[in-house]
Design a protein around this motif. Structure first.
Motif, mmCIF file in Angstrom:
data_model
loop_
_atom_site.group_PDB
_atom_site.id
_atom_site.type_symbol
_atom_site.label_atom_id
_atom_site.label_comp_id
_atom_site.label_asym_id
_atom_site.label_seq_id
_atom_site.Cartn_x
_atom_site.Cartn_y
_atom_site.Cartn_z
ATOM 1 N N GLU A 167 0.867 -1.171 0.000
ATOM 2 C CA GLU A 167 0.000 0.000 0.000
ATOM 3 C C GLU A 167 0.905 1.222 0.000
ATOM 4 O O GLU A 167 2.049 1.160 0.437
ATOM 5 N N LYS A 168 0.380 2.360 -0.448
ATOM 6 C CA LYS A 168 1.127 3.614 -0.349
ATOM 7 C C LYS A 168 0.766 4.221 1.007
ATOM 8 O O LYS A 168 -0.284 4.808 1.178
ATOM 9 N N TYR A 169 1.626 3.990 1.989
ATOM 10 C CA TYR A 169 1.359 4.426 3.352
ATOM 11 C C TYR A 169 1.670 5.918 3.514
ATOM 12 O O TYR A 169 2.418 6.499 2.735
ATOM 13 N N SER A 170 1.115 6.529 4.566
ATOM 14 C CA SER A 170 1.371 7.948 4.816
ATOM 15 C C SER A 170 2.792 8.168 5.313
ATOM 16 O O SER A 170 3.308 9.271 5.268
ATOM 17 N N ASN A 171 3.451 7.105 5.752
ATOM 18 C CA ASN A 171 4.803 7.199 6.269
ATOM 19 C C ASN A 171 5.680 6.174 5.545
ATOM 20 O O ASN A 171 5.352 4.992 5.509
ATOM 21 N N CYS A 172 6.809 6.613 5.010
ATOM 22 C CA CYS A 172 7.656 5.692 4.239
ATOM 23 C C CYS A 172 8.338 4.653 5.114
ATOM 24 O O CYS A 172 8.800 3.635 4.611
ATOM 25 N N ASN A 173 8.388 4.862 6.440
ATOM 26 C CA ASN A 173 9.016 3.876 7.324
ATOM 27 C C ASN A 173 8.342 2.514 7.234
ATOM 28 O O ASN A 173 9.005 1.493 7.384
ATOM 29 N N VAL A 174 7.034 2.479 6.992
ATOM 30 C CA VAL A 174 6.314 1.211 6.892
ATOM 31 C C VAL A 174 6.862 0.398 5.715
ATOM 32 O O VAL A 174 7.156 -0.799 5.848
ATOM 33 N N ILE A 175 7.021 1.046 4.569
ATOM 34 C CA ILE A 175 7.557 0.357 3.385
ATOM 35 C C ILE A 175 9.002 -0.067 3.622
ATOM 36 O O ILE A 175 9.396 -1.186 3.287
ATOM 37 N N LEU A 176 9.800 0.820 4.215
ATOM 38 C CA LEU A 176 11.199 0.487 4.491
ATOM 39 C C LEU A 176 11.297 -0.710 5.430
ATOM 40 O O LEU A 176 12.143 -1.592 5.234
ATOM 41 N N ASP A 177 10.423 -0.776 6.432
ATOM 42 C CA ASP A 177 10.428 -1.912 7.362
ATOM 43 C C ASP A 177 10.085 -3.212 6.649
ATOM 44 O O ASP A 177 10.697 -4.254 6.905
ATOM 45 N N ILE A 178 9.108 -3.170 5.737
ATOM 46 C CA ILE A 178 8.712 -4.373 4.994
ATOM 47 C C ILE A 178 9.875 -4.862 4.133
ATOM 48 O O ILE A 178 10.194 -6.051 4.108
ATOM 49 N N ILE A 179 10.533 -3.942 3.432
ATOM 50 C CA ILE A 179 11.678 -4.333 2.598
ATOM 51 C C ILE A 179 12.794 -4.892 3.467
ATOM 52 O O ILE A 179 13.408 -5.910 3.144
ATOM 53 N N SER A 180 13.055 -4.255 4.586
ATOM 54 C CA SER A 180 14.128 -4.673 5.480
ATOM 55 C C SER A 180 13.872 -6.072 6.054
ATOM 56 O O SER A 180 14.805 -6.862 6.230
ATOM 57 N N MET A 181 12.597 -6.393 6.333
ATOM 58 C CA MET A 181 12.257 -7.702 6.894
ATOM 59 C C MET A 181 12.471 -8.836 5.895
ATOM 60 O O MET A 181 12.653 -9.976 6.293
ATOM 61 N N THR A 182 12.423 -8.518 4.599
ATOM 62 C CA THR A 182 12.486 -9.583 3.593
ATOM 63 C C THR A 182 13.857 -9.723 2.944
ATOM 64 O O THR A 182 14.014 -10.510 2.010
ATOM 65 N N THR A 183 14.845 -8.967 3.405
ATOM 66 C CA THR A 183 16.166 -9.029 2.782
ATOM 67 C C THR A 183 17.241 -8.622 3.777
ATOM 68 O O THR A 183 16.961 -8.336 4.937
ATOM 69 N N ASN A 184 18.480 -8.568 3.306
ATOM 70 C CA ASN A 184 19.587 -8.205 4.191
ATOM 71 C C ASN A 184 19.986 -6.733 4.037
ATOM 72 O O ASN A 184 21.151 -6.371 4.133
ATOM 73 N N VAL A 185 18.990 -5.887 3.817
ATOM 74 C CA VAL A 185 19.215 -4.446 3.723
ATOM 75 C C VAL A 185 18.486 -3.768 4.876
ATOM 76 O O VAL A 185 17.402 -4.193 5.264
ATOM 77 N N GLU A 186 19.085 -2.719 5.427
ATOM 78 C CA GLU A 186 18.400 -1.938 6.450
ATOM 79 C C GLU A 186 18.484 -0.457 6.090
ATOM 80 O O GLU A 186 19.336 -0.049 5.304
#
Length: 199
Positions: A167-186
């Motif tokens: 989803e396009k969230y009001s805060n980009c931290n939500v998207i960054l957290d999802i990406i971070s949980m699925t890979t070795n990037v933070e």
């Protein structure tokens, strides 16, 4: 004024005559990305002008991605028919529903392919469908949406590839957290700068 509807994505500008269309053409100028539902009028073609080329239609539904500074202009057709002519092309290319034309503004090369149009139009509904997209392209989109700058601590992170529905969230931290949980990037967000690093 003609009944055409346009959705604009983040960091996009649409210029059109305030008093309506008074010539044989209905011409607008797009900088960025727009999704168009054009009112049919065969006597008055609708033209979307971009820095990289023009899209001409009679009545149709399509998406144009023409952000300034990008190497390409991309048109994705949902319904109807459009013709695209890049600034360096001698003739226009016509595409049919379900096709996408990508024009490389540096080399003047053209690529037409069948695509799932939902991937390229989901943003109009606040969704983001990612299928095999490099992290660098994902971060460019986040930078546009959330008005942030991206810094890579590790250049190899740019080439990581992702797939998913967000989803396009009001805060980009939500998207960054999802990406971070699925890979070795933070990610670290400091003063409107996203720092990308390998874990």
């Amino acid at each position: 004024a003609d009944g055409t509807t346009v959705w604009l994505n983040s960091n996009s500008i649409l210029k059109y005559p305030a008093a309506g269309f008074h010539s044989k053409e209905r011409k607008v100028i797009l900088e960025g990305e727009g999704y168009f539902e054009v009112a049919r009028d065969e006597k008055h073609p609708f033209i979307v002008e971009t820095d990289g080329g023009d899209v001409t239609v009679l009545g149709t539904v399509f998406n144009v991605n023409a952000y300034s500074g990008e190497d390409y202009v991309q048109t994705t057709l949902v319904e109807g028919r459009v013709a695209f002519q890049g600034t360096g092309m001698t003739d226009a290319r016509t595409i049919v529903p379900g096709e996408q034309i990508t024009y490389d503004v540096q080399t003047n090369s053209v690529n037409v392919e069948k695509v799932d149009t939902r991937i390229y139009t989901a943003w109009t509904e606040g969704k983001w469908i990612i299928e095999g997209v490099r992290l660098e392209e994902i971060m460019k989109q986040l930078a546009r949406w959330y008005d942030v700058t991206v810094f890579y601590q590790n250049a190899e992170a740019k080439d990581l590839v992702f797939t998913g529905d967000l989803e396009k969230y009001s805060n980009c931290n939500v998207i960054l957290d999802i990406i971070s949980m699925t890979t070795n990037v933070e990610f670290e967000l400091k003063d409107r700068v996203i720092i990308v690093k390998m874990k």
